[in-house]
Design a protein around this motif. Structure first.
Motif, mmCIF file in Angstrom:
data_model
loop_
_atom_site.group_PDB
_atom_site.id
_atom_site.type_symbol
_atom_site.label_atom_id
_atom_site.label_comp_id
_atom_site.label_asym_id
_atom_site.label_seq_id
_atom_site.Cartn_x
_atom_site.Cartn_y
_atom_site.Cartn_z
ATOM 1 N N GLU A 281 0.827 -1.201 0.000
ATOM 2 C CA GLU A 281 0.000 0.000 0.000
ATOM 3 C C GLU A 281 0.865 1.257 0.000
ATOM 4 O OE1 GLU A 281 -3.338 0.514 -0.253
ATOM 5 O OE2 GLU A 281 -3.352 -1.624 -0.781
ATOM 6 N N ILE A 282 1.968 1.214 0.749
ATOM 7 C CA ILE A 282 2.886 2.354 0.780
ATOM 8 C C ILE A 282 3.504 2.569 -0.590
ATOM 9 C CG2 ILE A 282 5.061 3.226 1.740
ATOM 10 C CD1 ILE A 282 4.358 1.731 4.326
ATOM 11 N N ILE A 283 3.934 1.469 -1.223
ATOM 12 C CA ILE A 283 4.533 1.566 -2.557
ATOM 13 C C ILE A 283 3.503 2.042 -3.572
ATOM 14 C CG2 ILE A 283 5.520 0.209 -4.436
ATOM 15 C CD1 ILE A 283 6.896 -1.526 -2.363
ATOM 16 N N LYS A 284 2.287 1.527 -3.457
ATOM 17 C CA LYS A 284 1.213 1.919 -4.373
ATOM 18 C C LYS A 284 0.939 3.412 -4.271
ATOM 19 C CE LYS A 284 -3.635 0.913 -5.447
ATOM 20 N NZ LYS A 284 -4.826 0.111 -5.047
ATOM 21 N N GLU A 285 0.986 3.931 -3.065
ATOM 22 C CA GLU A 285 0.696 5.343 -2.838
ATOM 23 C C GLU A 285 1.830 6.256 -3.263
ATOM 24 O OE1 GLU A 285 -0.408 8.361 0.878
ATOM 25 O OE2 GLU A 285 -0.199 6.201 1.206
ATOM 26 N N ASN A 286 3.061 5.805 -3.075
ATOM 27 C CA ASN A 286 4.198 6.706 -3.258
ATOM 28 C C ASN A 286 5.106 6.382 -4.433
ATOM 29 O OD1 ASN A 286 3.862 8.383 -0.771
ATOM 30 N ND2 ASN A 286 3.988 6.369 0.163
ATOM 31 N N GLY A 287 4.929 5.246 -5.095
ATOM 32 C CA GLY A 287 5.781 4.910 -6.231
ATOM 33 C C GLY A 287 6.714 3.753 -5.947
ATOM 34 N N HIS A 288 7.196 3.110 -6.994
ATOM 35 C CA HIS A 288 8.054 1.942 -6.845
ATOM 36 C C HIS A 288 9.520 2.332 -6.754
ATOM 37 C CE1 HIS A 288 5.004 -1.164 -7.492
ATOM 38 N NE2 HIS A 288 4.431 -0.293 -8.309
ATOM 39 N N GLY A 289 10.295 1.505 -6.129
ATOM 40 C CA GLY A 289 11.738 1.704 -6.012
ATOM 41 C C GLY A 289 12.406 0.349 -5.890
ATOM 42 N N PHE A 290 13.500 0.272 -5.115
ATOM 43 C CA PHE A 290 14.212 -0.989 -4.981
ATOM 44 C C PHE A 290 13.554 -1.886 -3.943
ATOM 45 C CE2 PHE A 290 16.064 1.558 -1.613
ATOM 46 C CZ PHE A 290 16.198 0.652 -0.580
ATOM 47 N N THR A 291 13.746 -3.185 -4.073
ATOM 48 C CA THR A 291 13.249 -4.165 -3.112
ATOM 49 C C THR A 291 14.330 -5.211 -2.898
ATOM 50 O OG1 THR A 291 10.958 -3.873 -3.819
ATOM 51 C CG2 THR A 291 11.459 -5.868 -2.586
ATOM 52 N N SER A 292 14.588 -5.562 -1.642
ATOM 53 C CA SER A 292 15.579 -6.591 -1.372
ATOM 54 C C SER A 292 15.222 -7.306 -0.063
ATOM 55 C CB SER A 292 16.988 -5.985 -1.246
ATOM 56 O OG SER A 292 17.061 -5.104 -0.141
ATOM 57 N N SER A 293 15.826 -8.483 0.118
ATOM 58 C CA SER A 293 15.630 -9.229 1.355
ATOM 59 C C SER A 293 16.895 -10.017 1.640
ATOM 60 C CB SER A 293 14.432 -10.183 1.234
ATOM 61 O OG SER A 293 14.696 -11.183 0.278
ATOM 62 N N TYR A 294 17.147 -10.283 2.915
ATOM 63 C CA TYR A 294 18.285 -11.134 3.266
ATOM 64 C C TYR A 294 18.134 -11.685 4.673
ATOM 65 C CZ TYR A 294 20.170 -6.749 5.273
ATOM 66 O OH TYR A 294 20.353 -5.578 5.963
ATOM 67 N N LYS A 323 27.138 -5.509 4.534
ATOM 68 C CA LYS A 323 25.824 -5.543 3.898
ATOM 69 C C LYS A 323 24.896 -4.519 4.543
ATOM 70 C CE LYS A 323 22.166 -6.813 1.613
ATOM 71 N NZ LYS A 323 21.970 -6.363 0.226
ATOM 72 N N LEU A 324 24.950 -4.401 5.852
ATOM 73 C CA LEU A 324 24.109 -3.425 6.535
ATOM 74 C C LEU A 324 24.440 -2.006 6.074
ATOM 75 C CD1 LEU A 324 24.216 -4.787 10.208
ATOM 76 C CD2 LEU A 324 22.355 -5.030 8.559
ATOM 77 N N HIS A 352 8.362 -0.641 9.490
ATOM 78 C CA HIS A 352 8.938 0.690 9.663
ATOM 79 C C HIS A 352 8.853 1.437 8.343
ATOM 80 C CE1 HIS A 352 11.651 3.890 11.040
ATOM 81 N NE2 HIS A 352 12.159 3.816 9.819
ATOM 82 N N ASN A 353 8.247 2.606 8.344
ATOM 83 C CA ASN A 353 8.177 3.458 7.155
ATOM 84 C C ASN A 353 9.071 4.659 7.391
ATOM 85 O OD1 ASN A 353 7.607 4.990 4.942
ATOM 86 N ND2 ASN A 353 5.424 5.223 5.352
ATOM 87 N N GLY A 354 10.249 4.625 6.782
ATOM 88 C CA GLY A 354 11.213 5.694 6.993
ATOM 89 C C GLY A 354 11.154 6.804 5.976
ATOM 90 N N GLY A 355 10.092 6.855 5.152
ATOM 91 C CA GLY A 355 9.976 7.900 4.141
ATOM 92 C C GLY A 355 10.596 7.481 2.825
ATOM 93 N N THR A 356 11.886 7.121 2.851
ATOM 94 C CA THR A 356 12.550 6.664 1.630
ATOM 95 C C THR A 356 12.644 5.144 1.561
ATOM 96 O OG1 THR A 356 14.716 6.863 2.693
ATOM 97 C CG2 THR A 356 13.937 8.748 1.415
ATOM 98 N N PHE A 357 12.242 4.461 2.633
ATOM 99 C CA PHE A 357 12.339 3.003 2.633
ATOM 100 C C PHE A 357 11.427 2.410 3.702
ATOM 101 C CE2 PHE A 357 15.107 4.392 5.949
ATOM 102 C CZ PHE A 357 15.175 3.373 6.884
ATOM 103 N N LYS A 367 13.948 -13.611 7.569
ATOM 104 C CA LYS A 367 14.469 -12.633 6.600
ATOM 105 C C LYS A 367 13.955 -11.231 6.888
ATOM 106 C CE LYS A 367 14.914 -15.781 2.609
ATOM 107 N NZ LYS A 367 16.352 -15.541 2.349
ATOM 108 N N LEU A 368 14.794 -10.246 6.539
ATOM 109 C CA LEU A 368 14.395 -8.844 6.521
ATOM 110 C C LEU A 368 13.932 -8.493 5.120
ATOM 111 C CD1 LEU A 368 17.352 -7.175 8.442
ATOM 112 C CD2 LEU A 368 14.966 -7.158 9.185
ATOM 113 N N TYR A 369 12.882 -7.708 5.012
ATOM 114 C CA TYR A 369 12.389 -7.254 3.714
ATOM 115 C C TYR A 369 12.470 -5.736 3.679
ATOM 116 C CZ TYR A 369 10.812 -11.965 2.730
ATOM 117 O OH TYR A 369 10.775 -13.313 2.475
ATOM 118 N N ILE A 370 13.256 -5.231 2.742
ATOM 119 C CA ILE A 370 13.513 -3.804 2.635
ATOM 120 C C ILE A 370 13.029 -3.326 1.273
ATOM 121 C CG2 ILE A 370 15.291 -2.012 2.753
ATOM 122 C CD1 ILE A 370 17.039 -4.279 4.092
#
Length: 378
Positions: A281-294, A323-324, A352-357, A367-370
């Motif tokens: 929903e956040i991506i839908k509202e604000n636009g797509h960017g990078f996605t990663s998980s580890y 990596k961090l 967590h919604n940090g504005g840019t991520f 796994k973490l999903y960023i």
């Protein structure tokens, strides 16, 4: 003249009480002032009275330069983005009757919509050569502003002149050299304790506002002192003995999946599905960017990432901390802030919604999903 205008605006803001219409949360910092101000007796609830920046933040708020968010917060420790930096400096210039000289032809960025509340602010800075577009034609409005970019914006916007030929060692030869000189020789910046400036580092909203305030209130009697030679950073220990800063990352993969405490009301599968939906929903509202998980398991990560180590660290074995740091850079935040966020989402189970991520943790697979949002690019 600029300082007189600035102080006159403060007086007007305090003298004229007005009604302020609610501002949608994600557009709050983009709204035009148009004579509306927030009353001085209504401080931001996340700026403590004993904060060294309390007076400056509210002074800038009372002039209309800062407007904060609908929930009554300023979010001083949030990393400032390029679009918010553009909005704040644009307001300051308008309030003081100043304009930027157009030095470049404006070409429509691919990632900036014409109906964006930040469109005119970004366009003005691009035309003045203060914000550059990347090779793909993107202006990256949600990317973290660098300290080098900040120096150029502040120095040019407020006509700061170089008063002393003092230079930080890590700035020498860069395209920002003269702008940083201007800031330092006028007392706008002091640099870091190790006598560096860190051009590529990001900065928080409160520090950006502080730099602006100093630039608008230059002390005519200020005399800059020579900058000592930077203190060399200690070489990293090739065999670190301290534990990872990420909680539970030293556990085995099986322990991570089964023993990390779950948040109250946790239902396996449903919780992870809900968090994934929130991010979408956040991506839908604000636009797509990078996605990663580890994986957060340190040992497993370092074994799987070893094949990429030569490219990333020039032959030095890559670590989980590497990596961090890389992920923090991609997300437009600091390493320390990023680690804090990771531990928070593991402990709380929240997104967590940090504005840019955005970041959330999946308890079922460890796994973490960023995800980068609002067209954030690396």
């Amino acid at each position: 003249m600029r300082n007189k205008l600035f102080m006159a605006t403060i007086a007007a803001a305090i003298a004229i009480p007005v009604m302020v219409a609610p501002i949608p949360n994600h557009y709050a910092e983009a709204a035009e002032t148009k004579g509306s101000v927030v009353l001085a007796n209504n401080p931001f609830k996340d700026v403590k009275v004993n904060s060294p920046y309390y007076k400056i933040i509210h002074e800038m708020r009372d002039t209309g330069i800062i407007q904060g968010y609908e929930d009554g917060t300023f979010r001083p420790d949030t990393t400032i983005s390029r679009q918010h930096a553009a909005a704040l400096v644009s307001r300051a210039l308008k309030i003081n009757g100043l304009t930027l000289e157009k030095t470049k032809e404006f070409k429509q960025p691919k990632d900036l919509r014409t109906d964006s509340p930040f469109y005119d602010d970004i366009k003005s800075l691009v035309e003045a050569g203060l914000l550059e577009m990347d090779n793909q034609g993107n202006v990256n409005p949600n990317k973290a502003l660098t300290r080098g970019e900040m120096a150029k914006i502040i120095a040019v916007a407020f006509n700061l002149e170089v008063k002393a030929d003092y230079l930080f060692g890590d700035v020498k030869g860069s395209k920002y050299e003269e702008y940083v000189k201007a800031l330092y020789s006028n007392g706008v910046t002091t640099g870091y304790e190790d006598y560096t400036f860190k051009l590529n580092g990001s900065l928080t909203r409160v520090h950006y506002v502080l730099f602006m305030h100093r630039a608008m209130n230059i002390d005519a009697d200020f005399v800059a002192k020579p900058i000592p030679t930077p203190t060399p950073e200690p070489k990293p220990d090739p065999k670190p003995t301290s534990k990872s800063p990420v909680k539970y990352s030293d556990w085995s993969y099986q322990d991570i999946k089964t023993k990390i405490p779950r948040p109250a009301g946790y239902v396996a599968g449903e919780h992870e599905k809900k968090n994934a939906g929130i991010v979408q929903e956040i991506i839908k509202e604000n636009g797509h960017g990078f996605t990663s998980s580890y994986d957060i398991e340190k040992k497993a990560y370092e074994e799987s990432y070893a094949s990429l180590s030569e490219k990333y660290r020039e032959g030095v074995p890559a670590t989980f901390e590497d990596k961090l740091r890389l992920s923090a850079e991609q997300a437009g935040t600091t390493y320390e802030e990023f680690v804090k966020v990771i531990n928070q989402v593991i402990e709380t189970g929240e997104v967590h919604n940090g504005g840019t991520f955005t970041v959330y943790f999946n308890y079922q697979n460890g796994k973490l999903y960023i995800s980068g949002v609002r067209n954030h690019t690396n």
